[in-house]
Every structure is written in structure tokens, then in C-alpha cells.
Design a protein around this motif. Structure first.
Motif, PDB file in Angstrom:
ATOM      1  N   VAL A 138      56.013   0.012  80.431  1.00 41.33           N
ATOM      2  CA  VAL A 138      55.871  -0.444  79.040  1.00 41.33           C
ATOM      3  C   VAL A 138      54.400  -0.428  78.622  1.00 41.33           C
ATOM      4  CG1 VAL A 138      56.116  -2.441  77.517  1.00 41.33           C
ATOM      5  CG2 VAL A 138      57.999  -1.775  78.990  1.00 41.33           C
ATOM      6  N   ASN A 139      53.523  -0.779  79.554  1.00 41.48           N
ATOM      7  CA  ASN A 139      52.094  -0.740  79.225  1.00 41.48           C
ATOM      8  C   ASN A 139      51.634   0.673  78.884  1.00 41.48           C
ATOM      9  OD1 ASN A 139      51.740  -3.451  79.508  1.00 41.48           O
ATOM     10  ND2 ASN A 139      51.099  -3.330  81.659  1.00 41.48           N
ATOM     11  N   VAL A 140      52.139   1.656  79.633  1.00 47.56           N
ATOM     12  CA  VAL A 140      51.789   3.042  79.335  1.00 47.56           C
ATOM     13  C   VAL A 140      52.269   3.405  77.935  1.00 47.56           C
ATOM     14  CG1 VAL A 140      52.151   5.464  79.960  1.00 47.56           C
ATOM     15  CG2 VAL A 140      51.779   3.763  81.747  1.00 47.56           C
ATOM     16  N   PHE A 141      53.468   2.935  77.601  1.00 44.36           N
ATOM     17  CA  PHE A 141      53.990   3.199  76.255  1.00 44.36           C
ATOM     18  C   PHE A 141      53.058   2.613  75.193  1.00 44.36           C
ATOM     19  CE2 PHE A 141      56.614   1.575  72.690  1.00 44.36           C
ATOM     20  CZ  PHE A 141      56.940   2.802  72.122  1.00 44.36           C
ATOM     21  N   ARG A 142      52.580   1.377  75.453  1.00 48.14           N
ATOM     22  CA  ARG A 142      51.677   0.747  74.482  1.00 48.14           C
ATOM     23  C   ARG A 142      50.344   1.499  74.385  1.00 48.14           C
ATOM     24  NH1 ARG A 142      54.504  -3.589  72.932  1.00 48.14           N
ATOM     25  NH2 ARG A 142      55.304  -5.092  74.453  1.00 48.14           N
ATOM     26  N   MET A 143      49.852   1.961  75.552  1.00 49.03           N
ATOM     27  CA  MET A 143      48.624   2.760  75.560  1.00 49.03           C
ATOM     28  C   MET A 143      48.800   4.025  74.729  1.00 49.03           C
ATOM     29  SD  MET A 143      47.443   2.652  79.525  1.00 49.03           S
ATOM     30  CE  MET A 143      46.644   4.251  79.501  1.00 49.03           C
ATOM     31  N   MET A 144      49.958   4.631  74.943  1.00 51.83           N
ATOM     32  CA  MET A 144      50.271   5.868  74.237  1.00 51.83           C
ATOM     33  C   MET A 144      50.237   5.635  72.731  1.00 51.83           C
ATOM     34  SD  MET A 144      53.829   7.921  74.633  1.00 51.83           S
ATOM     35  CE  MET A 144      54.142   9.468  73.798  1.00 51.83           C
ATOM     36  N   GLN A 145      50.797   4.503  72.328  1.00 53.76           N
ATOM     37  CA  GLN A 145      50.826   4.191  70.905  1.00 53.76           C
ATOM     38  C   GLN A 145      49.448   3.916  70.352  1.00 53.76           C
ATOM     39  OE1 GLN A 145      54.006   1.436  69.820  1.00 53.76           O
ATOM     40  NE2 GLN A 145      54.525   3.415  68.944  1.00 53.76           N
ATOM     41  N   SER A 146      48.650   3.199  71.136  1.00 53.97           N
ATOM     42  CA  SER A 146      47.326   2.869  70.621  1.00 53.97           C
ATOM     43  C   SER A 146      46.458   4.126  70.540  1.00 53.97           C
ATOM     44  CB  SER A 146      46.659   1.805  71.490  1.00 53.97           C
ATOM     45  OG  SER A 146      46.442   2.320  72.779  1.00 53.97           O
ATOM     46  N   ARG A 147      46.814   5.145  71.343  1.00 56.98           N
ATOM     47  CA  ARG A 147      46.100   6.411  71.257  1.00 56.98           C
ATOM     48  C   ARG A 147      46.599   7.270  70.102  1.00 56.98           C
ATOM     49  NH1 ARG A 147      44.063   9.181  75.964  1.00 56.98           N
ATOM     50  NH2 ARG A 147      43.496   7.640  77.519  1.00 56.98           N
ATOM     51  N   GLY A 148      47.712   6.833  69.511  1.00 55.18           N
ATOM     52  CA  GLY A 148      48.253   7.587  68.385  1.00 55.18           C
ATOM     53  C   GLY A 148      49.017   8.834  68.789  1.00 55.18           C
ATOM     54  N   THR A 149      49.402   8.934  70.076  1.00 58.79           N
ATOM     55  CA  THR A 149      50.202  10.088  70.504  1.00 58.79           C
ATOM     56  C   THR A 149      51.609   9.970  69.949  1.00 58.79           C
ATOM     57  OG1 THR A 149      48.966  10.055  72.575  1.00 58.79           O
ATOM     58  CG2 THR A 149      50.937  11.444  72.509  1.00 58.79           C
ATOM     59  N   LYS A 150      52.086  11.048  69.389  1.00 56.14           N
ATOM     60  CA  LYS A 150      53.415  11.009  68.787  1.00 56.14           C
ATOM     61  C   LYS A 150      54.479  10.916  69.874  1.00 56.14           C
ATOM     62  CE  LYS A 150      55.907  13.152  64.989  1.00 56.14           C
ATOM     63  NZ  LYS A 150      56.661  11.911  64.845  1.00 56.14           N
ATOM     64  N   VAL A 151      55.432  10.019  69.676  1.00 54.55           N
ATOM     65  CA  VAL A 151      56.482   9.844  70.674  1.00 54.55           C
ATOM     66  C   VAL A 151      57.635  10.803  70.380  1.00 54.55           C
ATOM     67  CG1 VAL A 151      55.875   7.411  70.884  1.00 54.55           C
ATOM     68  CG2 VAL A 151      57.811   8.088  69.445  1.00 54.55           C
ATOM     69  N   ASP A 152      58.463  11.058  71.374  1.00 51.57           N
ATOM     70  CA  ASP A 152      59.663  11.862  71.155  1.00 51.57           C
ATOM     71  C   ASP A 152      60.874  11.198  71.824  1.00 51.57           C
ATOM     72  OD1 ASP A 152      59.442  12.373  73.820  1.00 51.57           O
ATOM     73  OD2 ASP A 152      59.032  14.514  73.625  1.00 51.57           O
ATOM     74  N   ASP A 153      61.980  11.901  71.860  1.00 52.97           N
ATOM     75  CA  ASP A 153      63.211  11.340  72.420  1.00 52.97           C
ATOM     76  C   ASP A 153      63.022  10.842  73.852  1.00 52.97           C
ATOM     77  OD1 ASP A 153      64.087  12.374  70.090  1.00 52.97           O
ATOM     78  OD2 ASP A 153      65.845  13.375  70.936  1.00 52.97           O
ATOM     79  N   PHE A 154      62.312  11.639  74.630  1.00 52.53           N
ATOM     80  CA  PHE A 154      62.103  11.275  76.029  1.00 52.53           C
ATOM     81  C   PHE A 154      61.368   9.940  76.143  1.00 52.53           C
ATOM     82  CE2 PHE A 154      62.961  15.732  76.389  1.00 52.53           C
ATOM     83  CZ  PHE A 154      63.515  15.918  77.633  1.00 52.53           C
ATOM     84  N   THR A 155      60.359   9.791  75.291  1.00 49.77           N
ATOM     85  CA  THR A 155      59.584   8.550  75.303  1.00 49.77           C
ATOM     86  C   THR A 155      60.494   7.357  75.035  1.00 49.77           C
ATOM     87  OG1 THR A 155      58.019   9.899  74.038  1.00 49.77           O
ATOM     88  CG2 THR A 155      57.403   7.611  74.486  1.00 49.77           C
ATOM     89  N   LEU A 156      61.313   7.503  74.003  1.00 51.52           N
ATOM     90  CA  LEU A 156      62.128   6.377  73.570  1.00 51.52           C
ATOM     91  C   LEU A 156      63.170   6.014  74.623  1.00 51.52           C
ATOM     92  CD1 LEU A 156      62.472   7.424  69.835  1.00 51.52           C
ATOM     93  CD2 LEU A 156      60.944   5.711  70.834  1.00 51.52           C
ATOM     94  N   VAL A 157      63.775   7.032  75.223  1.00 57.33           N
ATOM     95  CA  VAL A 157      64.746   6.756  76.285  1.00 57.33           C
ATOM     96  C   VAL A 157      64.049   6.025  77.435  1.00 57.33           C
ATOM     97  CG1 VAL A 157      66.204   7.825  78.057  1.00 57.33           C
ATOM     98  CG2 VAL A 157      66.279   8.662  75.713  1.00 57.33           C
ATOM     99  N   GLY A 158      62.867   6.495  77.778  1.00 58.24           N
ATOM    100  CA  GLY A 158      62.132   5.880  78.886  1.00 58.24           C
ATOM    101  C   GLY A 158      61.784   4.433  78.600  1.00 58.24           C
ATOM    102  N   VAL A 159      61.291   4.174  77.407  1.00 64.15           N
ATOM    103  CA  VAL A 159      60.871   2.801  77.099  1.00 64.15           C
ATOM    104  C   VAL A 159      62.095   1.891  76.955  1.00 64.15           C
ATOM    105  CG1 VAL A 159      60.648   3.000  74.579  1.00 64.15           C
ATOM    106  CG2 VAL A 159      59.190   1.433  75.827  1.00 64.15           C
ATOM    107  N   LEU A 160      63.197   2.421  76.455  1.00 61.89           N
ATOM    108  CA  LEU A 160      64.430   1.617  76.367  1.00 61.89           C
ATOM    109  C   LEU A 160      64.906   1.221  77.758  1.00 61.89           C
ATOM    110  CD1 LEU A 160      66.489   3.390  73.542  1.00 61.89           C
ATOM    111  CD2 LEU A 160      65.667   1.036  73.550  1.00 61.89           C
ATOM    112  N   ASN A 161      64.805   2.161  78.673  1.00 67.10           N
ATOM    113  CA  ASN A 161      65.196   1.887  80.056  1.00 67.10           C
ATOM    114  C   ASN A 161      64.356   0.751  80.642  1.00 67.10           C
ATOM    115  OD1 ASN A 161      66.213   2.144  82.646  1.00 67.10           O
ATOM    116  ND2 ASN A 161      64.849   3.850  83.159  1.00 67.10           N
TER     117      ASN A 161
END
Length: 610
Positions: free
Chosen positions: A314-337
Motif C-alpha cells: 500500500v505504501n508503494v501505491f501511495r508513493m506512486m500516487q504522490s509521484r503522479g504516475t498514472k494507475v491502471d487496472d493492474f495497479t487497482l487490482v493489486g491495491v485492492l488485494n
DNA sequence: CGAGCCAGCG
């Protein structure tokens, strides 16, 4: 509006066909839309009727079509092509190449029709024709057609062209005919790096990971130096094998040979280290990657979750967001998991809202992950709502909701959905049965569970695994049928493991069977001597039977044998903060209040006699 | 004129 912008396409005077042609070609190249292309084409037809320029101009037009709309507007190119009189083999190659690039199988099959057409016209296909024909076959899974074209290649004597050989190998590889891949490889008078990589990938894709890596070593022995693409394939084989030392060896090779380190190679390394259990090193690779893309982030998010490092994920997901990297389906499935496993309902809901806001259909992977997240976070009704809203449901969808309902004690509804699944023609698998058998356990549906267990093999041909036996032992044990549970274990076709004995030990605890528990305990300790679960259960069994001395003995034995305590851990998110609870850990600031509340609940349960 | 690569759910 003038057709050509004055700066680049003023028709030179005196009229010079060649320089005009040059300008037209440049103009075609810079086309931004099919409409624009159409205008230029009609100009060409009117202004330069000379056929000598046809070849180049149409080649350019087709490649411009491909550049403008890589997978759609084929109809324009198609109609243009049919208007040509006697197109040359090169033009055929161009149109075949154009259609072979299409991802959908119908359009790539059209490429095959052009191939047939050129044969009928008596043209001779060359070494530029076949790579695209094979690519088209591979994309549409047209194995039979591909085999016929393979015969043509042999007839035409093009079997020694490496591009032809490599694309043919690729065709057989994607069709899963690994024997044919090998045959083409061995039958070719020469091989290059792409041939080797294609062969290795064919193996790896079929699940022959070990063989794939062995082939890589053969390749090195044959004097080839791998490039990034080879490494990606070999690394994915190591990842699937979970063989860290092998993965490290490959990484060493890459450093020795100075293999170009690009984002693909980096991602493959990150994935390999995570799947082999070395999260630290995958962090190191990830941090040192000069260029990251969405796959890099996704690999970290899902890989860390696979290693049970959900918080980090989850922290990586937050880092990714703060970097402004666009998320995709894979990201969302991973973070939901990860949310599901952390009980992070708020973040899970945020993902759900994100989907709605961005009009992402929650079907497939995302929908299934969403159901699982809500179920594991305790919102079974929301999980049901998502489930009802899905248009496409597969075995994962049903299994997620069945397991979720079972966890929430809603066994009847779980079984209803299992029957609905049957009516829908969706085949259950082993995991689905773990869900339905668990459902039966939690509701105490002994006969139903028995029937389902038998049905699993008779009707669905699913071989029961120890998890299924464990469920059955649990079901029998909870129903008080301890000796039947024991008999059941004796009848097992596979060796009973900790799952199964653990279930029996649990039953002993409920029904106070001390002597049996002692025997089961012995078995358990043999199977997993360093796990603490059995010891703790046994010590509880003794204390329930007021055998304090024995209970203490067990605790002492644990200490003596240095049994590592795997603390039971659970977590929940409240107002965006994740609270973690470990067995025997009282570090939470509100521990006292929590325990008081728990005692109150426990008292309530006893009071109601449940 | 041309070939091959990485990540996801129960």
C-alpha cells in the motif's frame, strides 16, 4: 482550406514529377487523420496518374494508415488496395504487414486472404511476405492455416531465412506446439539470438521453466550473448521457479555480460526477486531503476502483497500516487488485494469510487478483487451488491463471493450461489469447493457437505486436496463425529498434512477429547516441528480439561525446543489509520478498552447461549 | 519493407 500547406508543398515550377513525388511522400508521412489522407489520395489520383510512383506512394499511405489508427480503420486501406491494378509483391507485403499488426483475430485473418490472393495471381511471395503472414496466423491462433503456409515456405525454399524461421517458431510457440517449435529450430541451417529467445520463451510460456533455463545455458554454450529480451524471458522462468540462487546467477550473468539494462529488464528483475522472496533486493533494483513505468510500480505492489507485505504494498501505491504516475487496472487490482488483507476498507472504498469516477467497468479482475476486498473487510452486503452488479461472472467471481459468505456465516446463501453457478454453466474448481465446504462447516450442514465432497470428484473430477479433507474433518469434528473424522482421515488417498490433523485437533478441543488430542499432537509435531499452533491448541485443551500441570508442560516444551511464535496478526483501518493487533502484543494505546469491550462481547455470547 | 519482453483476482 488548401490541401497542402504552402510552406512545404508548393508545387515547384517547372513541373518536376520527382520533386513533386518527394513532397507528396513527405506530406503523407505527416498526415494526422484518415480524412487528411483521403484528401491527399484523391489529389494524387488526379494530379499524378503515372503508375511508376504507385509503389512508393501506396506503401507510404498504408504505413500512414497504420500510424494513424494502429488497430481500427482498416477499411480505408483495404478499399484502396482493392482499387489497385496488379499490385506488386511488395505492395502485397505492405498490406499484409498492415493487417498482421491488428490485435483482433478477424482482421489478422484478412492478411491471410491477401496472401492467398497473391498466390492465385501468380506472384512469388518472398522473405518479406512470410514473417507477416506468420504473425497474422499467430495473432489469430490460426494453427492449421499456419501449417499450410509452412508447407509453402518449404516449397519456396525460404526455410533458411532467419526472419521466416523465427516468426514461424513464434507461431508454433503461441499455439503451444512446443515440439514443432523445437523441430523448426533444429531444422534451420542457422539460428540467431532471436531464434534462441523464441525457443526459450516457448518453453517458459508452456510452464517448462527448468527446460527454458537449461536452454538458456545451452545458448550461452553455443556462443551467443543474451540481450535484454532474452533476460526478461529467463528471469520470468526463475520467478516462476521461485529459485533465488538461480535468479541471482542470471543477474550476475547480466552484470558480467553488461546486458543493456532497460525498464523491461528492470521490471523482470524486480518481479523475479519478489517472487523468489528477496523483497530487499527487489527494492534495491527498483530504487536504482533510472526509468520506471507503470509496470514497475505494479510489480512492486502485487509482488509485495504476494510476500504478505501488504503494508509495504500500500505504501508503494501511495508513493506512486504522490509521484503522479498514472494507475491502471493492474495497479487497482493489486491495491485492492492489499486492502483486503489489511482490512483497509476506506482505501478500498476509495478505489471503488475512483473506478466510478473514471468510468472503469469493474468487470473481470477488478470486479472480483472488489468483491474479495469488501468481503474480507467485513462489508459482505457491499460485496453482494458489487457481485449483483457484475455483468460478467467467472469462477473467480463466484468463488470470491462464496468464500466471503462462508466467512460471514452465511452458508445458505453461499450454497445458493454455488447452485446458481452450476445453472450458469460456470465450472467450479478446487478453491470453489474449499468455499462451499467451509460454508457447510460454519452452518453445520453435515449431509450437504458430505454430498458436495463426493460430488466434487464424481461430477467435477476435482481430486480432493488436503484442504478439502481438512474441511471435512472440521465438519465431522464440529458435529461431534470424532471417530468418523478419524476414520475419514484413514481413508484419505493423500498423506494427511498439518491442515487435516489441525482440524482434528480443533475438534478435540471443542469436545474435550484429551487422549485423542495427544495422539494427534504427536503427528502434528512430526509434520511441522517448529510451528507453534499445535502446541498452543494442545495447551488450551489441557487447561480446558483442568490439567494445568500438562498445560504448563507444553508451554515449557515450547520454550525448550525454541518453537518460534508466529504471532496471529490482524488489522483494521479506522479513519484512515491501520491498527495492527498481534497475539500477546499490548502495545496498542487503547489495549485496555479493547479488552474490556471484548470481554463484554464474550459475556454477551455466553449469555445468549450461542 | 521485416522477428522476440515485464505486472493482476478466489
Amino acid at each position: 482550406m488548401s490541401l497542402f500547406c504552402s510552406s512545404c508543398l508548393k508545387i515547384p515550377q517547372p513541373f518536376d514529377v520527382h520533386s513533386q513525388e518527394h513532397l507528396v511522400l513527405r506530406r503523407i508521412e505527416s498526415c494526422k487523420s484518415i480524412q487528411e489522407l483521403k484528401r491527399i489520395h484523391s489529389y494524387i489520383v488526379k494530379a499524378i496518374p503515372s503508375l511508376s510512383t504507385q509503389q512508393l506512394i501506396y506503401t507510404k499511405i498504408f504505413s500512414s494508415c497504420a500510424a494513424i489508427s494502429p488497430s481500427t480503420d482498416l477499411s480505408y486501406a483495404h478499399s484502396l488496395f482493392t482499387q489497385l491494378q496488379n499490385p506488386s509483391i511488395s505492395l502485397y507485403n505492405t498490406i499484409i504487414r498492415y493487417f498482421s499488426r491488428c490485435k483482433n483475430s478477424e482482421d489478422s485473418l484478412t492478411a491471410l486472404l491477401f496472401y492467398r490472393e497473391l498466390l492465385v495471381k501468380g506472384l512469388f511471395p518472398n522473405c518479406y511476405t512470410y514473417p507477416f503472414v506468420f504473425k497474422a496466423c499467430a495473432q489469430s491462433g490460426a494453427l492449421r492455416e499456419g501449417e499450410m503456409v509452412h508447407a509453402d515456405v518449404i516449397k519456396n525454399g525460404l526455410v533458411s531465412d532467419l526472419y521466416v524461421v523465427n516468426t514461424l517458431m513464434r507461431l508454433y510457440a503461441v499455439c503451444g506446439v512446443i515440439g514443432a517449435v523445437r523441430k523448426v529450430f533444429d531444422g534451420s541451417p542457422q539460428q540467431d539470438l532471436v531464434s534462441w529467445t523464441t525457443l526459450i520463451q516457448g518453453c517458459v510460456d508452456m510452464g517448462y521453466w527448468k527446460e527454458g533455463v537449461e536452454l538458456f545455458f545451452d545458448m550461452c554454450g553455443a556462443g551467443f550473448r543474451a540481450d535484454g529480451m532474452t533476460m526478461v524471458v529467463v528471469l520470468s522462468a526463475c520467478a516462476n521457479l521461485g529459485d533465488l540462487s538461480l535468479g541471482r546467477k542470471i543477474h550476475d550473468y547480466m552484470r558480467d555480460q553488461k546486458v543493456q539494462f532497460d525498464v523491461f529488464v528492470g521490471n523482470a528483475l524486480v518481479d523475479m526477486y519478489l517472487k523468489c522472496g528477496d523483497a530487499n533486493f527487489s527494492w534495491k533494483v527498483f530504487d536504482e531503476m533510472p526509468v520506471k513505468n507503470v509496470v514497475s510500480w505494479n510489480s512492486m505492489i502485487s509482488g509485495l502483497a504476494q510476500q504478505g507485505k501488504y503494508k509495504e504494498s500500500v505504501n508503494v501505491f501511495r508513493m506512486m500516487q504522490s509521484r503522479g504516475t498514472k494507475v491502471d487496472d493492474f495497479t487497482l487490482v493489486g491495491v485492492l488485494n492489499s486492502c483486503a488483507n489489511l482490512g483497509m476498507l476506506e482505501l478500498g472504498k476509495w478505489v471503488h469510487a475512483y473506478l466510478d469516477k473514471n468510468q472503469i467497468t469493474a468487470d473481470g479482475f477488478i470486479g472480483n478483487a472488489l468483491i474479495d476486498m469488501y468481503a474480507k473487510c467485513g462489508s459482505i452486503d457491499e460485496a453482494l451488491r458489487v457481485f449483483e452488479g457484475l455483468k460478467c461472472r467467472d469462477v473467480y467471481t463466484y468463488t470470491s463471493i462464496i468464500v466471503g459468505l462462508a466467512m460471514h456465516g452465511r452458508g445458505e446463501r453461499a450454497l445458493e450461489l454455488f447452485r446458481e453457478m452450476y445453472r450458469m454453466g460456470i465450472e467450479p474448481d478446487g478453491v470453489t469447493f474449499v468455499g462451499v465446504l467451509t460454508a457447510c462447516c460454519h452452518v453445520g450442514l453435515l449431509d450437504e457437505g458430505m454430498n458436495l465432497f463426493l460430488e466434487m470428484f464424481r461430477v467435477y473430477h476435482i481430486k480432493p486436496q488436503t484442504e478439502h479433507y481438512g474441511c471435512m474433518v472440521d465438519l465431522l469434528g464440529r458435529s461431534g463425529l470424532i471417530s468418523e473424522a478419524e476414520k475419514f482421515i484413514k481413508s484419505m488417498l493423500v498423506e494427511p498434512d498439518a491442515f487435516v490433523w489441525g482440524a482434528l485437533l480443533g475438534a478435540c478441543r471443542i469436545h474435550g477429547k484429551v487422549e485423542l488430542a495427544e495422539r494427534v499432537m504427536e503427528k502434528l509435531v512430526k509434520i511441522q516441528p517448529e510451528e507453534d499452533g499445535a502446541y498452543i491448541l494442545m495447551s488450551n485443551i489441557y487447561s480446558s480439561a483442568s490439567k494445568w500441570r500438562e498445560s504448563l508442560k507444553i508451554r515449557k516444551a515450547m520454550k525448550e525446543r525454541k518453537i518460534k511464535k508466529t504471532p496471529g496478526c490482524s488489522s483494521i483501518e479506522v479513519d484512515g489509520v491501520v491498527h495492527e493487533f498481534r497475539k500477546g502484543d499490548n502495545s496498542h494505546p487503547k489495549t485496555k478498552d479493547i479488552h474490556m469491550f471484548l470481554d463484554a462481547i464474550a459475556g454477551h455470547i455466553t449469555f445468549n447461549g450461542t
